[in-house]
Enzyme design. Sequence first.
Site, PDB file in Angstrom:
ATOM      1  N   ASN A   1      59.796  11.219 -18.949  1.00  0.00           N
ATOM      2  CA  ASN A   1      61.199  11.660 -18.869  1.00  0.00           C
ATOM      3  C   ASN A   1      62.048  10.920 -17.831  1.00  0.00           C
ATOM      4  OD1 ASN A   1      59.817  13.008 -16.845  1.00  0.00           O
ATOM      5  ND2 ASN A   1      61.031  14.874 -17.025  1.00  0.00           N
TER       6      ASN A   1
ATOM      7  N   GLU B   1      52.703  16.672  -9.319  1.00  0.00           N
ATOM      8  CA  GLU B   1      54.095  17.097  -9.554  1.00  0.00           C
ATOM      9  C   GLU B   1      54.146  17.543 -11.016  1.00  0.00           C
ATOM     10  OE1 GLU B   1      56.155  17.220  -7.131  1.00  0.00           O
ATOM     11  OE2 GLU B   1      55.272  15.869  -5.650  1.00  0.00           O
TER      12      GLU B   1
ATOM     13  N   SER C   1      51.623  20.748 -16.542  1.00  0.00           N
ATOM     14  CA  SER C   1      50.725  21.534 -15.679  1.00  0.00           C
ATOM     15  C   SER C   1      49.292  21.554 -16.200  1.00  0.00           C
ATOM     16  CB  SER C   1      51.253  22.960 -15.541  1.00  0.00           C
ATOM     17  OG  SER C   1      52.467  22.920 -14.844  1.00  0.00           O
TER      18      SER C   1
ATOM     19  N   CYS D   1      61.971  18.238 -15.456  1.00  0.00           N
ATOM     20  CA  CYS D   1      61.070  19.266 -14.926  1.00  0.00           C
ATOM     21  C   CYS D   1      61.825  20.357 -14.171  1.00  0.00           C
ATOM     22  CB  CYS D   1      60.008  18.646 -14.032  1.00  0.00           C
ATOM     23  SG  CYS D   1      60.697  17.723 -12.663  1.00  0.00           S
TER      24      CYS D   1
ATOM     25  N   GLY E   1      47.751  18.304 -15.394  1.00  0.00           N
ATOM     26  CA  GLY E   1      47.539  18.251 -13.939  1.00  0.00           C
ATOM     27  C   GLY E   1      46.314  19.031 -13.505  1.00  0.00           C
TER      28      GLY E   1
ATOM     29  N   GLY F   1      53.440  15.124 -14.412  1.00  0.00           N
ATOM     30  CA  GLY F   1      53.327  15.424 -15.843  1.00  0.00           C
ATOM     31  C   GLY F   1      53.170  16.924 -16.036  1.00  0.00           C
TER      32      GLY F   1
END
Length: 483
Positions: free
Chosen positions: A152, A250, A230, A284, A233, A228
Amino acid sequence: MFIGGRWVDSEDAATLDVVNPANQEVLARIPKASREDARKAIDAASEAARVAAKLPAHERSRILLKVASMLEQNSQEMVETIAKNVGKPVADAAVETARAVLVLTFAAEEAKRITGQTIPLDSQPFPPGNQNRLAFTIREPVGVVGAISPFNFPLNLLMHKVAPAIAAGNSVVAKPPSEGPLPALMIAKLFEQAGLPDGVLNIVVGPGETVGDEIVISEKVNAISFTGGSETGKEISQKAARTNKKVILELGGHNPMIVLDDANLEAAVSSAVSSTFTFSGQVCTATRRIILSEKLRSKFMASFDQAVAGLKVGNPLEQTTNVGPVISRKSLDKIEGLVEDAKSKGAVARKGGNRLVSEEYSRGNYFAPTVLDEVEGDMKIANSEVFGPVAAVMKASKEEEFVDAANSTTYGLQASIYTSDLAKGIKLAKEIKAGAVLINDRTTLRWDNAPFGGVKMSGMGREGVSYAIAELTDLKFIVVNLG
Ligand code: NAP
């Protein structure tokens, strides 16, 4: 791919078509890395780690500044590349490019400020002789940084990893998103032209499950900086733990915007529109829930509906476009599923609520700017990140209802509160579980030199150039016995 200072094809000659989400046009055919290619890039970074660590700060700073200046000169090409590759309207792509120039410049400045401190050991009486000891800390590069970034902000989110890593004297293996790799490849060319030593920056484009995974599990990679989703992550964090590497995550957000009785209506509506619909909600920090005071409700909604109806949906290459396509058909399906679930449970689509299928939009991944009213906590959209142009409006009356609603998801990235009572705003801000709370400002705001990151499922660690440098360095303590 850029490995060890050379532009190379993938080991098995596989390729990846890069597609424009506004019209499905193939923009480029690039090498698609395999696990073996990722290993080569990691080896190159590992060999170059010593070179990177020995580059003096003034040289690291010079290279970063040179890249910043070349990016500024080539910004028009970069803006168009971002717009075509991920469907971001050119006005927003221009902001992203200008911010990447800033990130590189901040990193060039911070490279010269990385410092430790002296520690007064004689403040404790034992062991004897502390008055004859000199003690200080230094910050050392971690070594090889694995940088994995999302589609994004295909340029700036990668720069938030690469620039601080290089400023701190690390080498980098970067894996840009498969759906938005072109800006990363362009910026690698600029690092090459700026004279970055071979192997200090390596870029491999390929699937997260293989190329990303290899970077995460490799014993030669010392830290992972990931931005990216959750779930991705969480998986990365678990795998990285096996080699005990540092992880900075993040991740996603479900950012609430609280609008209290005494809010400035005009400011709140303008913020809700901008922070919900910028880049089709694929941000985000986008506002995912507008938690609205019952008292302001009818006036707010009338004004909000009108503003949303005025958004211009269209070609990202046009200056006046506000809302472009979303990244993929898969993403369109997910957005549609969440909207349908909400509607089936009683939410009301005051605007939009469907994908755009007319001839003008059918080749692209367009979803109509949508205002969903009457959203309740049991609807999936109230808890899952929609990543599309959808506003979910909820209601609350008492202070604790606002706080409970804001904290009701597993996420904790950013939040905003609109009120003219600053004391009340600060009191609520302290009760909201998030990495940042903005009072009378948009959830989407981020400053590139300020701390940025989330709590709960929104991540751990902080970016923002000097904060990222702290994460990507190890603190070493040195003691000299002068006796
Ligand atoms: P994503 O699907 O998680 O992908 C992000 C990156 O991870 C891509 O490069 C992807 O590669 C890679 N990847 C996927 N699976 C992997 C694995 N098993 N191991 C290693 N790497 C893997 O996220 P996205 O859809 O691109 O981005 C949207 C998400 O990012 C949203 O949730 C958004 O909120 C979040 N985000 C967070 C921030 C922040 O700063 N907090 C900023 C922007 C976006 P492929 O492309 O090859 O799949």
